[in-house]
Design an enzyme around this catalytic site. Sequence first.
Site, PDB file in Angstrom:
ATOM      1  N   VAL A   1      15.609  14.155  29.077  1.00 23.95           N
ATOM      2  CA  VAL A   1      14.713  14.551  30.160  1.00 23.95           C
ATOM      3  C   VAL A   1      13.935  15.813  29.804  1.00 23.95           C
ATOM      4  O   VAL A   1      12.709  15.885  29.969  1.00 23.95           O
ATOM      5  CB  VAL A   1      15.520  14.768  31.473  1.00 23.95           C
ATOM      6  CG1 VAL A   1      14.674  15.446  32.533  1.00 23.95           C
ATOM      7  CG2 VAL A   1      16.022  13.428  31.990  1.00 23.95           C
TER       8      VAL A   1
ATOM      9  N   THR B   1      20.128  15.629  37.808  1.00 24.78           N
ATOM     10  CA  THR B   1      20.596  14.900  38.984  1.00 24.78           C
ATOM     11  C   THR B   1      21.829  15.627  39.519  1.00 24.78           C
ATOM     12  O   THR B   1      22.853  15.706  38.835  1.00 24.78           O
ATOM     13  CB  THR B   1      20.945  13.452  38.586  1.00 24.78           C
ATOM     14  OG1 THR B   1      19.782  12.874  38.011  1.00 24.78           O
ATOM     15  CG2 THR B   1      21.393  12.640  39.782  1.00 24.78           C
TER      16      THR B   1
ATOM     17  N   LYS C   1      17.492  10.999  44.796  1.00 25.84           N
ATOM     18  CA  LYS C   1      17.765  10.535  43.430  1.00 25.84           C
ATOM     19  C   LYS C   1      19.015   9.654  43.388  1.00 25.84           C
ATOM     20  O   LYS C   1      19.031   8.581  42.777  1.00 25.84           O
ATOM     21  CB  LYS C   1      17.923  11.753  42.513  1.00 25.84           C
ATOM     22  CG  LYS C   1      18.370  11.447  41.106  1.00 25.84           C
ATOM     23  CD  LYS C   1      17.340  10.656  40.318  1.00 25.84           C
ATOM     24  CE  LYS C   1      17.925  10.179  38.995  1.00 25.84           C
ATOM     25  NZ  LYS C   1      17.004   9.381  38.217  1.00 25.84           N
TER      26      LYS C   1
ATOM     27  N   GLY D   1      24.770   0.114  32.222  1.00 24.89           N
ATOM     28  CA  GLY D   1      25.437   1.223  31.552  1.00 24.89           C
ATOM     29  C   GLY D   1      24.474   2.395  31.520  1.00 24.89           C
ATOM     30  O   GLY D   1      23.638   2.542  32.417  1.00 24.89           O
TER      31      GLY D   1
ATOM     32  N   CYS E   1      22.992   7.368  33.347  1.00 26.64           N
ATOM     33  CA  CYS E   1      22.669   7.679  34.740  1.00 26.64           C
ATOM     34  C   CYS E   1      23.381   6.806  35.768  1.00 26.64           C
ATOM     35  O   CYS E   1      24.146   7.327  36.587  1.00 26.64           O
ATOM     36  CB  CYS E   1      21.160   7.609  34.941  1.00 26.64           C
ATOM     37  SG  CYS E   1      20.314   8.945  34.087  1.00 26.64           S
TER      38      CYS E   1
ATOM     39  N   LYS F   1      20.340  -0.089  26.596  1.00 33.21           N
ATOM     40  CA  LYS F   1      19.213  -0.967  26.928  1.00 33.21           C
ATOM     41  C   LYS F   1      18.209  -0.893  25.783  1.00 33.21           C
ATOM     42  O   LYS F   1      18.332  -0.020  24.908  1.00 33.21           O
ATOM     43  CB  LYS F   1      18.592  -0.573  28.260  1.00 33.21           C
ATOM     44  CG  LYS F   1      17.897   0.767  28.257  1.00 33.21           C
ATOM     45  CD  LYS F   1      17.218   0.972  29.595  1.00 33.21           C
ATOM     46  CE  LYS F   1      16.421   2.244  29.621  1.00 33.21           C
ATOM     47  NZ  LYS F   1      15.717   2.439  30.875  1.00 33.21           N
TER      48      LYS F   1
ATOM     49  N   ARG G   1      25.349   6.114  25.731  1.00 29.48           N
ATOM     50  CA  ARG G   1      26.271   6.628  26.739  1.00 29.48           C
ATOM     51  C   ARG G   1      26.623   5.509  27.730  1.00 29.48           C
ATOM     52  O   ARG G   1      25.742   4.864  28.283  1.00 29.48           O
ATOM     53  CB  ARG G   1      25.648   7.835  27.462  1.00 29.48           C
ATOM     54  CG  ARG G   1      25.564   9.062  26.546  1.00 29.48           C
ATOM     55  CD  ARG G   1      24.901  10.242  27.227  1.00 29.48           C
ATOM     56  NE  ARG G   1      23.457  10.116  27.303  1.00 29.48           N
ATOM     57  CZ  ARG G   1      22.657  11.071  27.769  1.00 29.48           C
ATOM     58  NH1 ARG G   1      23.159  12.210  28.196  1.00 29.48           N
ATOM     59  NH2 ARG G   1      21.349  10.893  27.808  1.00 29.48           N
TER      60      ARG G   1
HETATM   61  N1  LIG Z   1      18.453  10.408  30.593  1.00 24.09           N
HETATM   62  C1  LIG Z   1      17.802   9.887  31.628  1.00 24.09           C
HETATM   63  O1  LIG Z   1      17.258   8.785  31.566  1.00 24.09           O
HETATM   64  C2  LIG Z   1      17.704  10.652  32.930  1.00 24.09           C
HETATM   65  C3  LIG Z   1      16.765  10.251  33.884  1.00 24.09           C
HETATM   66  C4  LIG Z   1      16.671  10.966  35.067  1.00 24.09           C
HETATM   67  C5  LIG Z   1      17.510  12.043  35.297  1.00 24.09           C
HETATM   68  N2  LIG Z   1      18.433  12.411  34.358  1.00 24.09           N
HETATM   69  C6  LIG Z   1      19.272  13.582  34.624  1.00 24.09           C
HETATM   70  O2  LIG Z   1      18.737  14.687  33.909  1.00 24.09           O
HETATM   71  C7  LIG Z   1      19.798  15.541  33.444  1.00 24.09           C
HETATM   72  C8  LIG Z   1      19.724  15.677  31.940  1.00 24.09           C
HETATM   73  O3  LIG Z   1      19.937  14.416  31.353  1.00 24.09           O
HETATM   74  P1  LIG Z   1      19.642  14.120  29.816  1.00 24.09           P
HETATM   75  O4  LIG Z   1      19.840  12.663  29.610  1.00 24.09           O
HETATM   76  O5  LIG Z   1      18.359  14.748  29.414  1.00 24.09           O
HETATM   77  O6  LIG Z   1      20.860  14.934  29.141  1.00 24.09           O
HETATM   78  P2  LIG Z   1      21.034  15.329  27.607  1.00 24.09           P
HETATM   79  O7  LIG Z   1      22.484  15.441  27.403  1.00 24.09           O
HETATM   80  O8  LIG Z   1      20.229  14.410  26.748  1.00 24.09           O
HETATM   81  O9  LIG Z   1      20.352  16.777  27.506  1.00 24.09           O
HETATM   82  C9  LIG Z   1      20.877  17.932  28.066  1.00 24.09           C
HETATM   83  C10 LIG Z   1      20.664  19.092  27.104  1.00 24.09           C
HETATM   84  O10 LIG Z   1      21.077  20.320  27.727  1.00 24.09           O
HETATM   85  C11 LIG Z   1      21.597  21.154  26.717  1.00 24.09           C
HETATM   86  N3  LIG Z   1      22.380  22.261  27.288  1.00 24.09           N
HETATM   87  C12 LIG Z   1      23.644  22.264  27.761  1.00 24.09           C
HETATM   88  N4  LIG Z   1      23.970  23.497  28.190  1.00 24.09           N
HETATM   89  C13 LIG Z   1      22.889  24.295  28.001  1.00 24.09           C
HETATM   90  C14 LIG Z   1      22.609  25.666  28.240  1.00 24.09           C
HETATM   91  N5  LIG Z   1      23.513  26.477  28.776  1.00 24.09           N
HETATM   92  N6  LIG Z   1      21.403  26.131  27.902  1.00 24.09           N
HETATM   93  C15 LIG Z   1      20.476  25.329  27.339  1.00 24.09           C
HETATM   94  N7  LIG Z   1      20.678  24.012  27.085  1.00 24.09           N
HETATM   95  C16 LIG Z   1      21.875  23.506  27.408  1.00 24.09           C
HETATM   96  C17 LIG Z   1      22.404  20.205  25.838  1.00 24.09           C
HETATM   97  O11 LIG Z   1      22.643  20.763  24.561  1.00 24.09           O
HETATM   98  C18 LIG Z   1      21.469  18.980  25.807  1.00 24.09           C
HETATM   99  O12 LIG Z   1      20.580  19.036  24.697  1.00 24.09           O
HETATM  100  C19 LIG Z   1      21.092  14.900  33.962  1.00 24.09           C
HETATM  101  O13 LIG Z   1      21.429  15.485  35.190  1.00 24.09           O
HETATM  102  C20 LIG Z   1      20.703  13.453  34.164  1.00 24.09           C
HETATM  103  O14 LIG Z   1      21.487  12.829  35.140  1.00 24.09           O
HETATM  104  C21 LIG Z   1      18.530  11.754  33.173  1.00 24.09           C
END
Ligand SMILES: NC(=O)c1ccc[n+]([C@@H]2O[C@H](COP(=O)([O-])OP(=O)(O)OC[C@H]3O[C@@H](n4cnc5c(N)ncnc54)[C@H](O)[C@@H]3O)[C@@H](O)[C@H]2O)c1
Length: 437
Positions: free
Chosen positions: A11, A121, A205, A258, A261, A322, A329
């Site tokens: 994201v 989220t 969300k 899966g 999210c 997918k 994950r």
């Molecule tokens: N992946 C999706 O399709 C999607 C879609 C909508 C919403 N979300 C939500 O968005 C959020 C992030 O999801 P994601 O898939 O991008 O996660 P991700 O694990 O790919 O990325 C999160 C990043 O945050 C970093 N991080 C952790 N602690 C940190 C800190 N203290 N300072 C700086 N960086 C730090 C991690 O190293 C990682 O690179 C979640 O809450 C998820 O539910 C994800």
Amino acid sequence: MKIAVVGTGYVGLVTGTCFSELGNHVTCVDIDEKKINKLKSGEIPIYEPGLDVLFDRNVKANRLEFTTDLEQGVSGAKVIFLALPTPPGEDGSADLKYVVKVADDLGSLLKDYAVIVDKSTVPVGTAEKVRARIAKNAKVDFDVVSNPEFLREGVAVEDFMKPDRVVVGTSSLKATSIMDALYAPLVRQGNPIIFMDERSAELTKYAANSFLATKITFMNEIANMCELLGANVDDVRRGVGTDSRIGKRFLFAGIGYGGSCFPKDVQALAKSAQEVAYEFKILNSVMEINQKQKTKLVSKIKQHFNNQLSDKTIAIWGLAFKPYTDDIREAPSLYNIEELLKEGAKVKAHDPEAMENVRQIMGDKIELFEDQYETLEGADALLIVTEWPVFRQPEFDIMETKMKNKVIFDGRNLYKVEQLKSLGFTYYSIGRNEIHV
Ligand SMILES: NC(=O)c1ccc[n+]([C@@H]2O[C@H](COP(=O)([O-])OP(=O)(O)OC[C@H]3O[C@@H](n4cnc5c(N)ncnc54)[C@H](O)[C@@H]3O)[C@@H](O)[C@H]2O)c1
């Protein structure tokens, strides 16, 4: 506008890159040094179609930068996005430790008014929590806004640039006008920015993801009924989906949802309900059914081979949760592999993008192949887990020469039953007749 994005995962990186494409100056922050070094050297650590072009252009123009230093990252930023992980905690609720940690650190780093935007989220009430944590150390005025992200991996850039809607939860007029200006270029075609209070935005969300997971699960239950009653789920889907009240999307039966999210968000909403003494019965069923659905074909594989898999080789096509992502994950593939290995089967697999991620967690427990047909060499059966387009029209004659038995277990209904019958394959799919040759 100067923007900081804290958390540079799926994201955060898409958010940062897309906002830089609109002319903003964006600094992406992450604690993962390896990731930041890769990004600094021009390498994108995830697979996301279309991201590379935007990334290269904006890095070259110095509009998109990367750092591990939070202070440097947020310096001068008017808007600070938090795109941090919110994984399930032990009890199923969203674990806020990453969000809270950054909120604790941020307060003393703010030198001027800024809008802190929760893109992760997060459960209802998190904006208030984040505001309180920042306020402990802040010496300047700030607002905390909830702005849940709806992008889908695999089409994330397109979703971000052309969102169906943008949801913003805030009660501050100043933050409203900044968020309105920031998102204006993305809603020129008339799709709305929907402003509401923070709590409603946070719940929106979870409601969206839980509804979609329920829709998929409902159709999987219909598919299971089709198998018992001799109906065809593809026909039922067409008959149902053409009703405009229902809609055509998210009605494809398969071996469960899966990803990073749906599973965690359904679980977290059910947990939130529990915390306010409400039993969200549908969600409990959705989780239970999806868990069973994921490995339903393993039961059929066992049955087909008379419960004797220890001398069998099962080929798998598709590992990502997918198509068009390398994300594994909570991928159904992992559950299927574990079950097959438990039964003593040998597993060989191929995926266009996710093999490296699987190698990292599975090691040499399974064999991975760059070529989808090589995977089939000597296989007793093929199990299809992810509906990558490249699996839709395979060379059946090559498959026939490679496989020991012409047996396919198709978890995504990629082929027509009649077609596979005429090609002489034994064919199991979801919610349709089995073909035994
Ligand atoms: N992946 C999706 O399709 C999607 C879609 C909508 C919403 N979300 C939500 O968005 C959020 C992030 O999801 P994601 O898939 O991008 O996660 P991700 O694990 O790919 O990325 C999160 C990043 O945050 C970093 N991080 C952790 N602690 C940190 C800190 N203290 N300072 C700086 N960086 C730090 C991690 O190293 C990682 O690179 C979640 O809450 C998820 O539910 C994800």
